[in-house]
Design a protein around this motif. Structure first.
Motif, short mmCIF file in Angstrom:
data_model
loop_
_atom_site.label_atom_id
_atom_site.label_comp_id
_atom_site.label_asym_id
_atom_site.label_seq_id
_atom_site.Cartn_x
_atom_site.Cartn_y
_atom_site.Cartn_z
N PRO A 1 46.90 -14.36 127.27
CA PRO A 1 46.29 -14.58 125.96
C PRO A 1 46.88 -15.82 125.27
O PRO A 1 48.09 -15.92 125.10
CB PRO A 1 46.65 -13.31 125.18
CG PRO A 1 47.54 -12.52 126.05
CD PRO A 1 47.88 -13.28 127.27
N ARG B 1 41.45 -16.40 120.07
CA ARG B 1 42.21 -16.08 121.28
C ARG B 1 41.35 -16.31 122.52
O ARG B 1 40.19 -15.94 122.57
CB ARG B 1 42.63 -14.62 121.20
CG ARG B 1 43.70 -14.19 122.13
CD ARG B 1 43.93 -12.71 121.96
NE ARG B 1 44.40 -12.42 120.61
CZ ARG B 1 45.67 -12.40 120.28
NH1 ARG B 1 46.58 -12.64 121.17
NH2 ARG B 1 46.04 -12.13 119.04
N LEU C 1 52.92 -9.53 129.02
CA LEU C 1 52.34 -10.84 128.75
C LEU C 1 51.81 -10.92 127.34
O LEU C 1 52.00 -11.90 126.63
CB LEU C 1 51.19 -11.10 129.71
CG LEU C 1 51.46 -12.11 130.81
CD1 LEU C 1 50.15 -12.47 131.48
CD2 LEU C 1 52.13 -13.35 130.25
N ASP C 2 51.12 -9.85 126.91
CA ASP C 2 50.53 -9.92 125.59
C ASP C 2 51.59 -9.88 124.51
O ASP C 2 51.42 -10.45 123.45
CB ASP C 2 49.49 -8.81 125.38
CG ASP C 2 49.91 -7.51 126.01
OD1 ASP C 2 50.70 -7.55 126.97
OD2 ASP C 2 49.48 -6.46 125.55
#
Lengths: 327, 334
Positions: free
Chosen positions: A174, A166, A45-46
């Protein structure tokens, strides 16, 4: 984008012609799938969030570029205008001007530059390529003069750097404010281009300016408005750039103009005007970043990455031409 | 609506695959310090400058010799902060334990460096210091003021007591390294900025063809000079071409110590160059990275990797090596 009556059966070419964002979307999906399968790190995901973040500045530049290319124009000075705006904003901020004024002034400057470009293109009938090539040289030099050749760092917690902040959605995704702003801009432009008279005029002017004029569209005014809006967007790109790197550098983004054209072309927008979409451009910007990120993780030398990107651009234009020929 | 449903399918698919990764944690899989295996990432300013190619090759070889993982990324051009930030992010994402970076701008990549350090990555500046220096854990670099000072001292000695009339071909305006060398040179030759003994000055961005052009233009203004400062060897080659076309013989010094530069000195294009040691920077950096991975112990502060005057016309009072030594050690480890 357009609402053709559906044919009984359409060729692949007609299909791509009717929905130019499909090709880039498929290419993007293929790239994502390939990299997800071939590396253990791509599909985190990041990392996906990083890819989006990394595409924001060029993606925003490409948004403005899309509008201009839709009118069969081109802007080689957009990144130089953006860099100049980052320098002005950072200089003003460090000179004690409140962030909000610095931001507004920076955006006004790029909008004004858009107005000037649009006027030169429409009033004196100069080719956009030449006008913006000249401006590119001028703005690059002015940027260096403004900054006296020095980079201008700004505080990472100032309003100008705010877009890089963020946040974590649903506890784990994020997201930066810059991403949110980009999404809003895409939606607004998508709506303006497809659901308003102005948008229809932009496409009409790019397709056939003479026909547009005969049907009562104020061609010059439309073109100037496009350069003005694009200028505004380049100012916002400057804000994005400071959110990403809180340091205004006169030497930064030397390839930004070409990168933005690459994203537009990969997004299926025709360099000959009148056909294309902002969602295609969004895909185009993402394709480049996904390629760079994925190939990096595969350990491919970045010079080969340039080769791959260049080949894709040529392929994208070839698809455009072939599709037109089939029609 | 066939195609719209296709799009929906694709989107749904995308969401589904990305959904699978929700459980993975932010920051990638960076191995904690002290766990043993070093993974070193090197970020240089550009890919193509031979200096950085040397740095990269040396780091790669050192990593291999010491059993560390290695990857190298670079900006696309001098000043490509965004490209360097991207490189740092991608490296952190891939779980490097140490990042060695030659920052494009001493302030441009600080935010990304800070994030990397917060993720537990050791960050070492190579060749170019950050501003402030404490933004990284340690810096392995040439003391550029000292290197400039050596060039200045050599030129002063070679002038043999004649009053200097010098042209300065600088690098990129505002770059820290270039400013340090410039100031060091003036210190070494004993002049202040703005002194009338500086008969001409221009920036050539470290580029040979620009340097030649700038020198030609400056010589158009005056040929009454006896010394030239150049900030690196491509600049010196460009300046030499312009001087030679005018038939001018004078004292010229440079900085870098690449094999081609040393050969230029041997061929008499300019009198001296100040050699720096990128291979040493790379090797010491990798050693520190391996140490960090093994023990969690970090290096700190500015570590000067030294610089040496290379010339075949040694001057009293200026320690130097000849070009034979220079060719054996160009950009080397000694």
């Amino acid at each position: 984008m357009t609402t053709h009556a559906r044919a009984e059966r359409e060729t692949l070419g007609e299909f791509f012609l009717r929905a130019p964002a499909i090709g880039p979307a498929l290419a993007l999906v293929v790239a994502v799938v390939v990299f997800s399968l071939s590396t253990s790190t791509f599909l985190e995901l990041d990392n996906l969030s990083l890819v989006v973040e990394q595409s924001l500045v060029v993606g925003t530049l490409a948004l403005g570029q899309t509008l201009i290319i839709l009118t069969a124009g081109i802007d080689l000075s957009n990144a130089a205008a953006m860099v100049l705006a980052t320098l002005l904003m950072a200089k003003l901020l460090t000179g004690g001007v409140p962030g909000i004024f610095a931001l507004v002034l920076g955006v006004l400057v790029t909008a004004l530059l858009g107005l000037v470009t649009g006027s030169l293109v429409t009033r004196i009938k100069l080719p956009p390529f030449i006008v913006t090539l000249g401006l590119f040289t001028i703005l690059t030099a002015v940027g260096k003069l403004v900054a006296s050749g020095q980079a201008v760092p700004i505080a990472p917690d100032s309003l100008l750097a705010w877009l890089g902040t963020r946040r974590y959605l649903f506890g784990g995704i994020p997201v930066t404010y810059g991403m949110t702003l980009a999404l809003v801009m895409y939606l607004v432009l998508w709506y303006s281009l497809t659901r308003t008279a102005w948008g229809k005029h932009v496409y009409a002017v790019g397709n056939a300016p003479e026909a547009a004029r005969l049907s009562g569209i104020k061609v010059n005014r439309t073109v100037v408005s496009v350069y003005l809006v694009a200028g505004l967007i380049f100012g916002i790109a400057a804000w994005q750039a400071l959110g990403r790197v809180p340091n205004a550098d006169p030497n930064a983004y030397q390839l930004g103009n070409l990168d933005s054209i690459t994203a537009v072309v990969l997004g299926g927008t025709s360099l000959f005007g009148g056909r294309g979409s902002v969602f295609g451009t969004m895909m185009g910007a993402l394709i480049v970043t996904v390629l760079r990120s994925g190939l990096t993780q595969l350990g491919v030398d970045s010079l080969y990455q340039d080769v791959a990107t260049g080949a894709l651009v040529i392929a994208a234009v070839a698809v455009d031409r072939l599709a037109r020929r089939q029609k | 609506m066939r195609h719209r449903s296709l799009l929906c399918l694709v989107t749904a698919g995308l969401l589904a695959v990305s959904g699978c990764t929700v459980e993975r944690h932010w920051g990638g899989s960076s191995a904690p310090a002290g766990s043993g295996q070093a993974k070193v990432g090197l970020v240089t300013k550009t890919e193509t400058n031979p200096y950085f190619v040397e740095l990269r090759n040396a780091a790669s070889a050192a990593a291999q010799a010491q059993g560390a993982g290695f990857m190298a990324l670079a900006g696309q051009f001098d000043g490509d902060n965004d490209g360097q930030v991207r490189a740092i992010e991608n490296m952190v994402q891939q779980g490097v334990t140490t990042i060695m970076i030659t920052p494009n701008s001493s302030t441009g990549v600080l935010a990304a460096i800070e994030r990397a350090r917060q993720a537990g990555v050791l960050v070492i500046a190579l060749d170019t210091a950050t501003e402030p220096e404490s933004a990284v854990d340690a810096t392995y670099a040439t003391d550029n003021v000292a290197a400039g000072r050596q060039q200045g001292a050599y030129v002063k000695a070679a002038l043999g007591g004649a009053a200097p009339k010098v042209i300065m071909i600088d690098g990129t305006a505002g770059s820290t390294v270039d400013t340090y060398r410039h100031n060091g040179f003036l210190e070494g030759i004993g002049l202040a900025d703005g002194d009338p003994a500086i008969v001409g000055r221009d920036n050539a961005n470290g580029d040979q063809s620009i340097a030649q052009q700038k020198m030609e233009n400056l010589l158009q203004r005056t040929t009454d000079l006896n010394a030239v400062y150049t900030m690196n060897e491509p600049t010196a080659r460009g300046a030499y071409a312009a001087l030679q076309a005018r038939g001018l013989q004078l004292v010229m010094g440079s900085i870098d110590g690449g094999c081609q530069g040393v050969q230029n000195v041997r061929d008499g294009q300019y009198d001296a160059t100040v050699m720096q040691f990128p291979r040493k920077m790379a090797e010491q950096g990798v050693t520190a990275a391996v140490q960090y991975a093994k023990t969690g112990q970090k290096p700190s502060g500015f570590i000067d990797t030294g610089s040496v005057v290379i010339t075949d016309r040694p001057m009293p009072g200026v320690p130097s090596q000849d070009t034979a030594w220079g060719l054996r050690n160009c950009w080397g480890t000694t």
